[in-house]
Design an enzyme around this catalytic site. Structure first.
Site, mmCIF file in Angstrom:
data_model
loop_
_atom_site.group_PDB
_atom_site.id
_atom_site.type_symbol
_atom_site.label_atom_id
_atom_site.label_comp_id
_atom_site.label_asym_id
_atom_site.label_seq_id
_atom_site.Cartn_x
_atom_site.Cartn_y
_atom_site.Cartn_z
ATOM 1 N N ASN A 30 -0.802 0.910 2.620
ATOM 2 C CA ASN A 30 0.422 1.302 3.310
ATOM 3 C C ASN A 30 1.583 0.423 2.835
ATOM 4 O OD1 ASN A 30 0.822 -1.055 5.269
ATOM 5 N ND2 ASN A 30 -1.281 -0.422 5.743
ATOM 6 N N ARG A 31 2.777 0.731 3.306
ATOM 7 C CA ARG A 31 3.988 0.112 2.756
ATOM 8 C C ARG A 31 4.429 -1.156 3.481
ATOM 9 N NH1 ARG A 31 5.835 3.658 -0.913
ATOM 10 N NH2 ARG A 31 5.416 5.880 -0.540
#
Ligand code: C5P
Length: 235
Positions: A30-31
């Site tokens: 994820n970011r």
């Protein structure tokens, strides 16, 4: 006015985003940048705490004086937090933990097939649930029958308006059972990786309106979160 302090307290903070391996070279991720967790670690260290940062794939440098425990996956992170939970005064779950991981880890790099008639084949990746680490840490404390550590959760909430965000956040606070829930508004004025954020601080068992911090730099958010923690720690 004396500077509020966390002197001598043991604080464990998770930060960053977990990576769930598919094969030796690929993962689901994820970011999350880890910026909010790093800011929390920095402010806690400045206020005199002994800080451990359980860092999931954080590429930014850790603040001075902070002990870093690098982890990759949700299961690694669970193990690292659990091992330190009983001796901690405060636990903060600021990491973006994957809710799912691939059901199977493939030992060798997954390859595409060149067999005639199968040139369009693609694998189906089956997922399985990861444990809810925050809820498990709360459960562990409950079983030990102690009030420590104070446990803080984060929640990235989207909503059409602030009322929506708070409604979801209240439900999450109750479900997770932690002492403080820091609700991040995402998708409106802020996103992952930015230096600024807006949060609402929800206190378990409190009927008072949640305090809103921001839009403000993540350092100011961190200061506000520790102010709230210190209020809970005060006798
Ligand atoms: O349920 P949700 O993912 O929105 O909850 C966010 C909070 O729960 C964060 O504090 C996050 O670190 C934590 N979490 C966790 N284990 C998971 C998923 C989220 O501890 N598997």
């Amino acid at each position: 006015v004396p500077q509020p302090t966390l002197a001598g307290l043991r604080v464990v903070i998770s930060a960053g985003g977990t990576r769930e391996a598919l094969d030796p070279v690929r993962f689901l991720g994820n970011r999350s940048s880890g910026k909010q967790g790093l800011a929390l670690a920095q402010v806690a260290a400045e206020r005199g705490a002994q800080v451990t940062l359980v860092a999931a794939n954080v590429s930014l440098p850790a603040p001075p004086g902070v002990q870093v425990v690098p982890v990759e996956s949700a299961l690694d992170l669970a193990e690292a937090m659990t091992a330190r939970a009983d001796d901690a005064d405060v636990l903060v779950m600021a990491a973006a933990v994957a809710d799912f991981r691939p059901k199977q880890y493939v030992d060798a790099k997954i390859k595409k097939t060149h067999a005639p008639g199968h040139e369009d084949d693609a694998p189906v990746i089956e997922l399985t649930r990861n444990p809810d680490i925050l809820a498990a840490l709360v459960q562990r404390r409950r079983e030990r029958g102690t009030a420590r550590p104070v446990i803080v959760g984060f929640a990235a909430e989207t909503g059409d308006d602030e009322g929506d965000v708070l409604h979801h956040a209240r439900a999450k606070l109750a479900r997770k059972g932690c002492d403080l829930l820091i609700a991040n508004e995402v998708g409106r004025d802020v996103t992952f990786g930015k230096d600024e954020s807006t949060v609402h601080v929800l206190v378990a068992g409190s009927t008072a309106e949640p305090v809103t911090i921001g839009p403000a730099p993540k350092a100011s958010i961190a200061a506000g979160v520790w102010d709230a923690v210190q209020q809970l720690l005060a006798p």
